[in-house]
Enzyme design. Structure first.
Site, short mmCIF file in Angstrom:
data_model
loop_
_atom_site.label_atom_id
_atom_site.label_comp_id
_atom_site.label_asym_id
_atom_site.label_seq_id
_atom_site.Cartn_x
_atom_site.Cartn_y
_atom_site.Cartn_z
N HIS A 53 0.86 -1.18 0.00
CA HIS A 53 0.00 0.00 0.00
C HIS A 53 0.90 1.23 0.00
O HIS A 53 2.00 1.22 0.55
CB HIS A 53 -0.91 0.01 1.22
CG HIS A 53 -2.12 -0.86 1.07
ND1 HIS A 53 -3.36 -0.50 1.54
CD2 HIS A 53 -2.29 -2.07 0.46
CE1 HIS A 53 -4.23 -1.45 1.26
NE2 HIS A 53 -3.60 -2.41 0.61
N GLU A 55 1.11 4.12 1.51
CA GLU A 55 1.66 4.69 2.74
C GLU A 55 2.82 3.86 3.27
O GLU A 55 3.85 4.42 3.70
CB GLU A 55 0.56 4.74 3.83
CG GLU A 55 -0.63 5.61 3.47
CD GLU A 55 -1.75 4.81 2.83
OE1 GLU A 55 -2.92 5.15 3.09
OE2 GLU A 55 -1.45 3.87 2.06
N ARG A 60 8.70 2.75 3.94
CA ARG A 60 9.84 1.86 3.71
C ARG A 60 10.90 2.55 2.85
O ARG A 60 12.10 2.42 3.08
CB ARG A 60 9.40 0.56 3.05
CG ARG A 60 8.63 -0.37 3.97
CD ARG A 60 8.46 -1.76 3.36
NE ARG A 60 9.72 -2.50 3.35
CZ ARG A 60 10.21 -3.19 4.37
NH1 ARG A 60 9.54 -3.22 5.52
NH2 ARG A 60 11.35 -3.85 4.27
N CYS A 118 -6.42 3.10 4.70
CA CYS A 118 -7.42 2.05 4.86
C CYS A 118 -7.54 1.68 6.33
O CYS A 118 -6.63 1.90 7.13
CB CYS A 118 -7.05 0.83 4.01
SG CYS A 118 -5.53 -0.02 4.53
N CYS A 181 -3.55 0.28 7.03
CA CYS A 181 -2.64 1.43 7.10
C CYS A 181 -2.97 2.32 8.29
O CYS A 181 -2.07 2.89 8.90
CB CYS A 181 -2.71 2.22 5.79
SG CYS A 181 -2.00 1.35 4.37
N LYS A 184 -1.19 0.64 11.21
CA LYS A 184 0.27 0.74 11.13
C LYS A 184 0.75 2.18 11.35
O LYS A 184 1.76 2.40 12.03
CB LYS A 184 0.76 0.22 9.78
CG LYS A 184 0.61 -1.29 9.62
CD LYS A 184 1.21 -1.80 8.33
CE LYS A 184 1.14 -3.31 8.23
NZ LYS A 184 1.78 -3.84 7.01
#
Length: 380
Positions: A53, A55, A60, A118, A181, A184
Site C-alpha cells: 500500500h 503509505e 519503507r 485504509c 494502514c 500501522k
C-alpha cells in the site's frame, strides 16, 4: 486506460522533510494498493514485500533513504548529511538509545496520502461509498481463517469502529494478516517511522511524523480522531515514554484542496469503468523502482534477482554493510547473525519490541502477528 477502455487509479503517498518555511525535500514517493496473502508469507525468504500500500511503501522507501545517508556517513568521518548526523558520546546511553546516528532535530517529517488510510480512518468513507452498507459476511473456509476473520475484520463490519483491521480486499480474495494502514500509521506514533532494521542505526527520538496531509474529500475528522488521536483509541498510551528514545508523538492531520491526478476521484467519468492499478512505483533521491506483486516488474516472486531494494533481505544486508563500516563493538555480533529471526530476537531489538507490545496490549488490541518470513543471509 487499457485496451478495453478501463481507466486505472492508484493511491499515492510521500514523505516530505521541511526545515523552516522554504527548505523542502521530498524524501520518498510511492504508489500501490496490494498486499501479500498470509499463505504466501512464510515462503518468500525476505525477497517479497508483505504490504505495498502506498503509505507503507513510502515509509519503507524513507527508511531506505536514511540507510543510504547512514552509509555515506559511515564511509568517512568527514562526510555530513543535511538529514541525519552522528550522535555525540554524551547522547548515547541505554536510556536514550545506543544508535550512532539521529535525524536532525531541526527537520519536520510529513506524510501525504492521496486517499484516507485504509482501516479505521476511512470507515465512514467506505460506508458512504456502498450501495448497501450491510457488513460483508466472512468467507466460509477453514476454522482458522474464520477465527482470524472474526478477530481481524477487513472492510466490513461497519458498526465496529476503533478496532484493528486487516487490509481490505475483495470478498473472494485470499486471507491476509497485514494490518490496515490506519493501524500501522497509528503504531508509528509510538515506534517512530523507523523499521526494525534501521532502528539499530538511527535513534527514534526525531523520527516521528509531525503531520499527515489528506485531500479534503478524504478527511473525516471523527474518523481520524478515533484512529490516531489522544482522544481516540491511542489514549491508553498517550502519556507513555519508553527507554531507548521512544515516546508517544501524536501527529496533526491537515487537509489540501488539491487531488492527485490518478486518484479514484480524478480517473474517468462517473459512467466509466475504473479499476485499481496493480503497479507500484517508488522514488527516493537515490532509488527508482517499479513493482508488481511485491517484486521488481518483470520478475517472478521467488526469483532471487526480483527483490526490491525495500524488501527485508536487501534492507537488512544494507544495514549490515553500515554496521561493518562503523565497527561498533556493541553491534559486532550482528555480523555473525545467520538469519533474520536471530536479529529480531536480539537484545538490540528489545526496546522497540517492548513499545510494540505495550501498544498492542493497551491501545491497538486484537493485533495478530503475520506469519514468519524468516530467511538466512550471507555475512558481509
Amino acid at each position: 486506460m487499457d485496451a478495453k477502455g478501463v481507466s486505472s487509479w492508484v493511491p499515492l503517498s510521500a514523505i516530505v522533510l521541511t526545515k523552516g518555511e522554504t527548505d523542502v525535500t521530498c524524501a520518498s514517493i510511492a504508489t500501490g494498493m496490494k498486499c501479500l496473502p498470509a499463505n504466501k508469507v512464510s515462503g518468500v525468504r525476505g525477497l517479497v514485500l508483505h504490504d505495498w500500500h502506498a503509505e507503507i511503501l513510502a515509509i519503507r522507501a524513507f527508511n531506505h533513504f536514511l540507510i543510504q545517508e547512514c552509509h555515506n556517513l559511515a564511509r568517512s568521518m568527514d562526510a555530513t548529511s543535511p538529514y541525519i548526523r552522528r550522535r555525540k558520546a554524551h547522547e548515547i546511553s541505554k536510556t536514550c538509545g545506543v544508535q550512532p546516528f539521529t535525524v536532525r532535530p531541526e527537520l519536520s517529517i510529513h506524510l501525504y496520502c492521496s486517499e484516507a488510510p485504509c482501516g479505521d480512518a476511512s470507515m465512514e468513507l467506505t460506508m458512504n461509498a456502498q450501495e448497501d452498507a450491510t457488513p460483508w459476511p466472512s468467507p466460509e473456509s477453514s476454522s482458522e481463517a474464520n477465527d482470524i476473520h472474526e478477530v481481524l475484520k477487513g472492510r466490513g463490519n461497519f458498526a465496529e469502529l476503533g478496532i484493528v483491521r486487516r487490509k481490505p480486499s475483495r470478498r473472494d480474495s485470499p486471507l491476509t494478516l497485514s494490518k490496515s494502514c490506519s493501524d500501522k500509521v497509528a503504531m508509528k506514533q509510538c515506534t517512530s517511522l523507523l523499521s526494525s532494521s534501521i532502528s539499530l542505526l538511527v535513534c527514534p527520538e526525531n523520527a516521528y511524523l509531525k503531520t499527515i496531509i489528506l485531500p479534503s474529500s478524504q478527511y473525516v475528522r471523527s474518523a481520524c480522531d478515533r484512529a490516531f488521536a489522544e482522544s481516540g483509541r491511542m489514549k491508553p498510551v498517550s502519556r507513555k515514554v519508553w527507554i531507548g528514545g521512544y515516546a508517544f508523538h501524536p501527529f496533526q492531520v491537515e487537509t489540501t484542496s488539491r487531488e492527485f491526478r490518478y486518484s479514484r476521484r480524478n480517473v474517468g467519468r462517473p459512467s466509466m469503468s475504473i479499476k485499481g492499478s496493480n503497479i507500484s512505483a517508488i522514488y527516493t533521491p537515490r532509488l527508482q523502482e517499479t513493482l508488481i506483486n511485491g517484486v521488481l516488474q518483470g520478475r517472478k516472486q521467488l526469483d532471487p534477482g526480483g527483490g526490491s531494494a525495500l524488501c527485508r533481505a536487501k534492507m537488512w544486508k544494507t544495514v549490515l554493510d553500515v554496521v561493518a563500516l562503523l565497527a561498533v563493538p556493541s553491534m559486532a555480533h550482528l555480523l555473525k547473525t545467520s538469519n533474520y529471526s536471530d536479529f529480531k530476537n536480539s537484545e538490540l531489538q528489545e526496546d522497540r519490541k517492548r513499545v510494540k507490545e505495550d501498544v498492542q496490549n493497551e491501545a491497538l488490541k486484537g493485533w495478530i502477528k503475520n506469519h514468519s518470513d524468516d530467511f538466512d543471509f550471507d555475512r558481509p
